[in-house]
Structure formats: structure tokens, C-alpha cells
Write an enzyme that holds these catalytic residues in place. Structure first.
Site, mmCIF file in Angstrom:
data_model
loop_
_atom_site.group_PDB
_atom_site.id
_atom_site.type_symbol
_atom_site.label_atom_id
_atom_site.label_comp_id
_atom_site.label_asym_id
_atom_site.label_seq_id
_atom_site.Cartn_x
_atom_site.Cartn_y
_atom_site.Cartn_z
ATOM 1 N N SER A 117 -0.356 0.776 5.114
ATOM 2 C CA SER A 117 -1.630 1.497 4.976
ATOM 3 C C SER A 117 -2.239 1.610 6.371
ATOM 4 O O SER A 117 -1.850 0.885 7.285
ATOM 5 C CB SER A 117 -2.568 0.683 4.079
ATOM 6 O OG SER A 117 -3.896 1.176 4.129
ATOM 7 N N TYR B 156 -6.783 -7.025 1.329
ATOM 8 C CA TYR B 156 -5.846 -5.901 1.393
ATOM 9 C C TYR B 156 -5.371 -5.697 2.836
ATOM 10 O O TYR B 156 -4.169 -5.521 3.098
ATOM 11 C CB TYR B 156 -6.577 -4.667 0.871
ATOM 12 C CG TYR B 156 -5.778 -3.395 0.760
ATOM 13 C CD1 TYR B 156 -4.960 -3.158 -0.338
ATOM 14 C CD2 TYR B 156 -5.875 -2.397 1.735
ATOM 15 C CE1 TYR B 156 -4.252 -1.976 -0.460
ATOM 16 C CE2 TYR B 156 -5.176 -1.218 1.616
ATOM 17 C CZ TYR B 156 -4.364 -1.004 0.511
ATOM 18 O OH TYR B 156 -3.675 0.174 0.403
HETATM 19 N N1 LIG Z 1 -4.217 5.784 -2.285
HETATM 20 C C1 LIG Z 1 -4.446 5.505 -1.014
HETATM 21 O O1 LIG Z 1 -5.393 6.001 -0.403
HETATM 22 C C2 LIG Z 1 -3.539 4.570 -0.268
HETATM 23 C C3 LIG Z 1 -3.706 4.474 1.116
HETATM 24 C C4 LIG Z 1 -2.876 3.618 1.833
HETATM 25 C C5 LIG Z 1 -1.923 2.865 1.174
HETATM 26 N N2 LIG Z 1 -1.797 2.976 -0.179
HETATM 27 C C6 LIG Z 1 -0.764 2.154 -0.805
HETATM 28 O O2 LIG Z 1 0.115 2.996 -1.524
HETATM 29 C C7 LIG Z 1 0.752 2.234 -2.551
HETATM 30 C C8 LIG Z 1 0.664 3.020 -3.837
HETATM 31 O O3 LIG Z 1 -0.700 3.143 -4.195
HETATM 32 P P1 LIG Z 1 -1.281 4.378 -5.003
HETATM 33 O O4 LIG Z 1 -2.433 4.887 -4.233
HETATM 34 O O5 LIG Z 1 -0.209 5.290 -5.397
HETATM 35 O O6 LIG Z 1 -1.899 3.575 -6.260
HETATM 36 P P2 LIG Z 1 -1.590 3.642 -7.814
HETATM 37 O O7 LIG Z 1 -2.521 2.639 -8.408
HETATM 38 O O8 LIG Z 1 -1.617 5.049 -8.281
HETATM 39 O O9 LIG Z 1 -0.080 3.112 -7.924
HETATM 40 C C9 LIG Z 1 0.253 1.772 -7.727
HETATM 41 C C10 LIG Z 1 1.326 1.392 -8.721
HETATM 42 O O10 LIG Z 1 1.755 0.050 -8.443
HETATM 43 C C11 LIG Z 1 1.965 -0.595 -9.672
HETATM 44 N N3 LIG Z 1 1.883 -2.041 -9.533
HETATM 45 C C12 LIG Z 1 0.787 -2.793 -9.337
HETATM 46 N N4 LIG Z 1 1.109 -4.095 -9.316
HETATM 47 C C13 LIG Z 1 2.450 -4.149 -9.496
HETATM 48 C C14 LIG Z 1 3.371 -5.222 -9.582
HETATM 49 N N5 LIG Z 1 2.970 -6.499 -9.472
HETATM 50 N N6 LIG Z 1 4.673 -4.945 -9.784
HETATM 51 C C15 LIG Z 1 5.087 -3.651 -9.914
HETATM 52 N N7 LIG Z 1 4.260 -2.600 -9.848
HETATM 53 C C16 LIG Z 1 2.955 -2.859 -9.649
HETATM 54 C C17 LIG Z 1 0.873 -0.043 -10.578
HETATM 55 O O11 LIG Z 1 1.167 -0.258 -11.960
HETATM 56 C C18 LIG Z 1 0.831 1.418 -10.172
HETATM 57 O O12 LIG Z 1 1.690 2.204 -10.974
HETATM 58 C C19 LIG Z 1 0.048 0.891 -2.572
HETATM 59 O O13 LIG Z 1 0.832 -0.063 -1.865
HETATM 60 C C20 LIG Z 1 -1.230 1.156 -1.840
HETATM 61 O O14 LIG Z 1 -1.760 -0.007 -1.243
HETATM 62 C C21 LIG Z 1 -2.573 3.801 -0.917
#
Ligand SMILES: NC(=O)c1ccc[n+]([C@@H]2O[C@H](COP(=O)([O-])OP(=O)(O)OC[C@H]3O[C@@H](n4cnc5c(N)ncnc54)[C@H](O)[C@@H]3O)[C@@H](O)[C@H]2O)c1
Length: 247
Positions: free
Chosen positions: A141, A154
Site C-alpha cells: 500500500s 495497517y
Molecule cells: N482499497 C484501497 O484503497 C487499497 C489501497 C492500498 C492497498 N490496499 C490493499 O489491497 C488489498 C485488497 O483490498 P481491497 O481494497 O480489494 O479490499 P476488499 O475488502 O474488497 O478485499 C479484501 C479481501 O480479502 C479477504 N480477506 C480478509 N481477511 C482474509 C483472510 N484472513 N484470509 C483470506 N482472505 C481474507 C476479504 O474477505 C476480501 O475479499 C488489501 O491488502 C488492502 O490492504 C487497498
């Protein structure tokens, strides 16, 4: 990615789903891994891939557990014959100032984001060593490259992921295993808080004043996983509309 096979964690939603769909669109067979409680979303990802003519299976997995990570790798190899790529993407966040962050929340974020990435890579690398190579991409991130207000647990976990990525990259560079991270900015997914003021605060550092789409991260993840990135390892690539460039 034609003829290749791999896995994406957290693929029932958001960035993981977009990546699984893109891997499959580029010709790969994909294991869509997510929590058992997210099975419905996982099956939707699988269906979207199959509807487009691709190959995918859902696998229930909690990335914070060693056994689940081992089983996920075994399932991928049994089902599709190889583990050419792995995308460790599952993640959670807790929004609070450091002194207001509950101990259990800190532990949970570290367990899923950091320990999950460690355990995932451990079992993926063991398989890739046996098979003679592979490519890993971890979802870090912007919070892996700088502090983000109200996200200390985080931020700690994502800085840790960047560190693990660099270490794995240098330790396995001569085993034909490349390891990279993507560092997304504000991407519109269910992880984004509902509160508009908080959303605006998260997006504020970006030079481009819009939220990113999960597909814009997927393009970078699939490129890093492909032969196109054959000389790229150990990088933490911002996909962030200029956020870390000018903050
Ligand atoms: N959305 C943003 O702005 C953003 C920015 C930077 C980084 N990220 C990172 O991107 C990644 C995906 O996030 P997203 O935005 O798509 O969120 P999201 O909530 O849409 O997807 C996250 C997924 O991870 C799954 N998950 C959670 N805990 C889990 C576990 N213990 N085992 C297996 N699966 C698990 C959830 O069920 C969900 O389907 C994450 O690592 C998040 O930190 C997101």
C-alpha cells in the site's frame, strides 16, 4: 500468462477479484482464494472468469494460518499442475489513532496482512524452488511507503510487507523466483470507509484527484507477474496517482 497457473488471495472482492479476472483474461488458470465466509464473492469471481472463457476455482483459505497456506499451494498444483505465480493480496484495516487502537485489532491486522504474507510466501517459495521458479506479487500500500493518518497498525503491517518482499527478492533472485510488491493509493473497493470526509482525507495526498479502480492495480500486478518484468525484483511499485511522489 498463457499456460500458467497461480493463486490470488482475497480474490472474492475488490483488487483481488480484478487481478484474478485479469490473470485469467491473459490466459492463466487461477485459484480464487478467500475466507470461507466470503465464498459467495469467491464464486462470483470464478463465474465471471468462466463466463469469459477462462479457468478458475474457488478455495476457502484464511491466510493467517500456516495449514491453510500450505493447503492452498497444494490445491493449486494438484488442480492446475503448477504454481507459476502467486498474488498475496488479502488484507484488512483498522482506523484509529495509535493510542486508541485496541491490542486485539493491532494483532488481527498484523496476523492477516503481515503474517499472512509471510506464510503465503513461505509455502509458495518452497513449491517454486521444487519447480524451478515463479513470480510473487504482494499487495502492500501507500501505507507501506509512508505514514497514513489513523492507520498505524495497517501502516506497520504494510511496511513489513515491503520489507518481506525485498528480503525474499534478494534471497531467491538466483532461484528464478522474482518477488515484488504493489503499493496502491486510494482504490474504490469495499475496504474504503463509507464516511465521505474520511475518503477525501485518504485521497488527499494524490496528485490525481480521483479514486483508482481495482483494474488499474490489476494491470500492474499481472505485468509484474509476467515475463515482461523478467529483470524486476524487490520493487515496491506505487500505483497511486502520484501520492508518494509529492506528499
Ligand atoms: N482499497 C484501497 O484503497 C487499497 C489501497 C492500498 C492497498 N490496499 C490493499 O489491497 C488489498 C485488497 O483490498 P481491497 O481494497 O480489494 O479490499 P476488499 O475488502 O474488497 O478485499 C479484501 C479481501 O480479502 C479477504 N480477506 C480478509 N481477511 C482474509 C483472510 N484472513 N484470509 C483470506 N482472505 C481474507 C476479504 O474477505 C476480501 O475479499 C488489501 O491488502 C488492502 O490492504 C487497498
Amino acid at each position: 500468462m498463457k499456460g500458467k497457473a497461480g493463486l490470488v488471495t482475497g480474490a472474492a472482492s475488490g483488487i483481488g477479484r480484478a487481478c484474478a479476472i485479469r490473470f485469467a483474461a491473459e490466459g492463466a488458470a487461477v485459484v480464487v482464494a478467500d475466507l470461507a465466509t466470503a465464498q459467495a464473492g469467491g464464486q462470483q469471481t470464478v463465474q465471471a472468469i468462466r463466463d469469459a472463457g477462462g479457468q478458475a476455482e474457488y478455495f476457502a483459505c484464511d491466510v493467517s494460518g500456516a495449514q491453510d497456506n500450505r493447503a492452498l499451494v497444494e490445491f493449486t498444483v494438484q488442480r492446475y499442475g503448477s504454481l507459476d505465480f502467486a498474488h498475496n493480496n488479502a488484507g484488512i484495516g483498522v482506523h484509529a489513532r495509535l493510542a486508541d487502537t485496541a491490542d486485539e485489532d493491532f494483532d488481527r491486522v498484523i496476523a492477516v496482512n503481515l503474517r499472512g504474507t509471510f506464510l503465503g510466501m513461505k509455502h509458495q517459495i518452497r513449491q517454486m524452488l521444487r519447480a524451478g521458479g515463479g513470480a510473487i506479487v504482494n499487495t502492500a500500500s501507500n501505507a507501506g511507503l509512508r505514514g497514513v493518518h489513523l492507520l498505524s497498525a495497517y501502516t506497520a503491517s504494510k511496511h513489513g510487507i515491503v520489507g518481506l518482499t525485498k528480503n525474499a527478492a534478494i534471497e531467491y533472485a538466483n532461484d528464478n523466483i522474482r518477488v515484488n510488491a504493489v503499493c496502491p493509493g486510494a482504490i474504490m473497493t469495499p475496504l474504503m470507509p463509507d464516511d465521505q470526509a474520511r475518503r477525501d482525507e485518504i485521497m488527499a495526498p494524490q496528485a490525481m484527484k480521483r479514486f483508482g479502480q481495482p483494474e488499474e492495480v490489476a494491470a500492474a500486478v499481472v505485468w509484474l507477474s509476467s515475463e515482461q518484468a523478467s529483470f524486476v525484483t524487490g520493487t515496491a511499485m506505487p500505483v497511486d496517482a502520484g501520492s508518494v511522489a509529492g506528499w
